[in-house]
Design a protein around this motif. Structure first.
Motif, PDB file in Angstrom:
ATOM      1  N   GLY A 192      29.504 -23.294 -30.904  1.00  0.00           N
ATOM      2  CA  GLY A 192      28.813 -23.794 -30.404  1.00  0.00           C
ATOM      3  C   GLY A 192      29.977 -24.324 -28.992  1.00  0.00           C
ATOM      4  N   GLY A 193      31.098 -23.822 -29.365  1.00  0.00           N
ATOM      5  CA  GLY A 193      31.292 -24.035 -26.845  1.00  0.00           C
ATOM      6  C   GLY A 193      31.092 -23.134 -26.131  1.00  0.00           C
ATOM      7  N   SER A 194      31.339 -23.170 -24.848  1.00  0.00           N
ATOM      8  CA  SER A 194      31.164 -22.209 -23.899  1.00  0.00           C
ATOM      9  C   SER A 194      32.157 -21.389 -23.377  1.00  0.00           C
ATOM     10  N   LEU A 195      31.172 -20.474 -22.632  1.00  0.00           N
ATOM     11  CA  LEU A 195      32.493 -19.697 -21.893  1.00  0.00           C
ATOM     12  C   LEU A 195      31.762 -18.840 -19.974  1.00  0.00           C
ATOM     13  N   ARG A 196      32.440 -18.908 -19.008  1.00  0.00           N
ATOM     14  CA  ARG A 196      31.808 -18.586 -17.910  1.00  0.00           C
ATOM     15  C   ARG A 196      32.464 -17.064 -17.431  1.00  0.00           C
ATOM     16  N   LEU A 197      32.349 -15.697 -17.935  1.00  0.00           N
ATOM     17  CA  LEU A 197      32.442 -14.678 -17.288  1.00  0.00           C
ATOM     18  C   LEU A 197      32.360 -14.593 -15.717  1.00  0.00           C
ATOM     19  N   SER A 198      33.131 -13.819 -15.168  1.00  0.00           N
ATOM     20  CA  SER A 198      32.785 -13.440 -13.663  1.00  0.00           C
ATOM     21  C   SER A 198      32.562 -11.939 -13.271  1.00  0.00           C
ATOM     22  N   CYS A 199      31.948 -11.690 -12.492  1.00  0.00           N
ATOM     23  CA  CYS A 199      31.729  -9.676 -12.322  1.00  0.00           C
ATOM     24  C   CYS A 199      32.233 -10.025 -10.926  1.00  0.00           C
ATOM     25  N   ALA A 200      33.311  -9.404 -10.854  1.00  0.00           N
ATOM     26  CA  ALA A 200      33.617  -9.218  -9.189  1.00  0.00           C
ATOM     27  C   ALA A 200      33.385  -7.814  -8.813  1.00  0.00           C
ATOM     28  N   ALA A 201      31.987  -7.494  -7.390  1.00  0.00           N
ATOM     29  CA  ALA A 201      32.182  -5.963  -7.331  1.00  0.00           C
ATOM     30  C   ALA A 201      33.221  -6.261  -5.910  1.00  0.00           C
ATOM     31  N   SER A 202      33.080  -4.983  -5.538  1.00  0.00           N
ATOM     32  CA  SER A 202      33.474  -4.426  -4.166  1.00  0.00           C
ATOM     33  C   SER A 202      33.608  -3.074  -3.940  1.00  0.00           C
ATOM     34  N   ALA A 203      32.697  -2.665  -2.448  1.00  0.00           N
ATOM     35  CA  ALA A 203      32.830  -1.693  -1.936  1.00  0.00           C
ATOM     36  C   ALA A 203      30.692  -1.285  -2.809  1.00  0.00           C
ATOM     37  N   LEU A 204      30.102  -2.373  -3.011  1.00  0.00           N
ATOM     38  CA  LEU A 204      28.811  -1.878  -3.729  1.00  0.00           C
ATOM     39  C   LEU A 204      27.603  -2.807  -3.112  1.00  0.00           C
ATOM     40  N   ASN A 205      27.091  -2.350  -2.390  1.00  0.00           N
ATOM     41  CA  ASN A 205      25.880  -3.057  -1.469  1.00  0.00           C
ATOM     42  C   ASN A 205      25.925  -4.109  -2.505  1.00  0.00           C
ATOM     43  N   PHE A 206      25.465  -5.281  -2.812  1.00  0.00           N
ATOM     44  CA  PHE A 206      25.528  -6.123  -3.993  1.00  0.00           C
ATOM     45  C   PHE A 206      23.726  -6.382  -3.137  1.00  0.00           C
ATOM     46  N   TYR A 207      23.421  -6.678  -2.172  1.00  0.00           N
ATOM     47  CA  TYR A 207      22.068  -7.420  -2.354  1.00  0.00           C
ATOM     48  C   TYR A 207      21.039  -6.053  -2.414  1.00  0.00           C
ATOM     49  N   LYS A 208      19.959  -6.318  -2.796  1.00  0.00           N
ATOM     50  CA  LYS A 208      19.247  -5.375  -3.403  1.00  0.00           C
ATOM     51  C   LYS A 208      19.431  -4.948  -4.339  1.00  0.00           C
ATOM     52  N   ASN A 209      20.275  -5.315  -5.623  1.00  0.00           N
ATOM     53  CA  ASN A 209      20.411  -4.245  -7.180  1.00  0.00           C
ATOM     54  C   ASN A 209      20.561  -5.222  -7.725  1.00  0.00           C
ATOM     55  N   TYR A 210      20.745  -4.322  -9.219  1.00  0.00           N
ATOM     56  CA  TYR A 210      20.662  -4.771 -10.435  1.00  0.00           C
ATOM     57  C   TYR A 210      21.917  -4.526 -10.685  1.00  0.00           C
ATOM     58  N   LEU A 211      22.355  -6.265 -11.725  1.00  0.00           N
ATOM     59  CA  LEU A 211      23.854  -5.935 -12.561  1.00  0.00           C
ATOM     60  C   LEU A 211      23.713  -7.281 -12.909  1.00  0.00           C
ATOM     61  N   GLY A 212      24.145  -6.392 -14.178  1.00  0.00           N
ATOM     62  CA  GLY A 212      24.034  -6.554 -15.691  1.00  0.00           C
ATOM     63  C   GLY A 212      25.280  -7.227 -16.480  1.00  0.00           C
ATOM     64  N   TRP A 213      25.078  -7.613 -17.394  1.00  0.00           N
ATOM     65  CA  TRP A 213      26.058  -7.516 -18.254  1.00  0.00           C
ATOM     66  C   TRP A 213      25.451  -7.356 -19.771  1.00  0.00           C
ATOM     67  N   PHE A 214      26.711  -6.880 -20.187  1.00  0.00           N
ATOM     68  CA  PHE A 214      26.378  -5.553 -21.820  1.00  0.00           C
ATOM     69  C   PHE A 214      27.428  -6.133 -22.877  1.00  0.00           C
ATOM     70  N   ARG A 215      26.815  -5.968 -23.805  1.00  0.00           N
ATOM     71  CA  ARG A 215      28.131  -6.601 -25.364  1.00  0.00           C
ATOM     72  C   ARG A 215      27.859  -5.405 -26.340  1.00  0.00           C
ATOM     73  N   GLN A 216      29.493  -5.130 -26.884  1.00  0.00           N
ATOM     74  CA  GLN A 216      29.174  -3.368 -27.803  1.00  0.00           C
ATOM     75  C   GLN A 216      30.535  -4.657 -29.083  1.00  0.00           C
ATOM     76  N   THR A 217      29.906  -4.127 -29.710  1.00  0.00           N
ATOM     77  CA  THR A 217      30.774  -4.422 -31.287  1.00  0.00           C
ATOM     78  C   THR A 217      31.216  -3.092 -31.476  1.00  0.00           C
ATOM     79  N   PRO A 218      32.156  -2.529 -32.519  1.00  0.00           N
ATOM     80  CA  PRO A 218      32.271  -1.420 -33.273  1.00  0.00           C
ATOM     81  C   PRO A 218      31.142  -0.702 -33.885  1.00  0.00           C
ATOM     82  N   GLY A 219      30.770   0.230 -33.943  1.00  0.00           N
ATOM     83  CA  GLY A 219      30.455   0.946 -34.480  1.00  0.00           C
ATOM     84  C   GLY A 219      28.378   0.376 -34.130  1.00  0.00           C
TER      85      GLY A 219
END
Length: 121
Positions: free
Chosen positions: A15-42
């Motif tokens: 029920g709680g909340s979190l905020r994740l941040s992703c800081a990019a460097s040396a990337l053409n930030f504009y006009k690019n796809y950035l995504g969040w993915f997740r993975q659990t063991p197996g």
């Protein structure tokens, strides 16, 4: 060399909340796809949310629609993932990625180091 640095993971009760941040460097930030993915063991890495920074179009996995919001800050070359109403099944390592398309993890070629999110019941 393009680098993505995630932050903001942690432990929270259901029920709680979190905020994740992703800081990019040396990337053409504009006009690019950035995504969040997740993975659990197996399990395969799955797409959670992605945004096309050119016009802000966002994509979400069905499992997080209405609870997670992806956003961008062009001035900081940063993408955020606001996660609300968290569930134990959201527990995973969350990764930021760039250079792909939509929610397909195999299309992305730049990845961050990952940040752990743990949701307890």
């Amino acid at each position: 060399q393009v680098q993505l640095v995630e932050s903001g993971g942690g432990s929270v009760q259901a029920g709680g909340s979190l905020r994740l941040s992703c800081a990019a460097s040396a990337l053409n930030f504009y006009k690019n796809y950035l995504g969040w993915f997740r993975q659990t063991p197996g399990k395969e890495r799955e797409g959670v949310a992605a945004i096309y920074t050119g016009h802000g179009t966002a994509h979400y996995a069905d499992s997080v629609k209405g609870r997670f919001t992806i956003s961008q800050d062009n001035a900081k070359d940063t993408v955020y993932l606001d996660m609300n109403s968290l569930k134990p099944e959201d527990t995973a390592v969350y990764y930021c990625a760039a250079g792909g398309v939509g929610l397909a993890p195999t299309s992305y070629n730049v990845w961050g180091q990952g940040t752990q999110v743990t949701v307890s019941s």
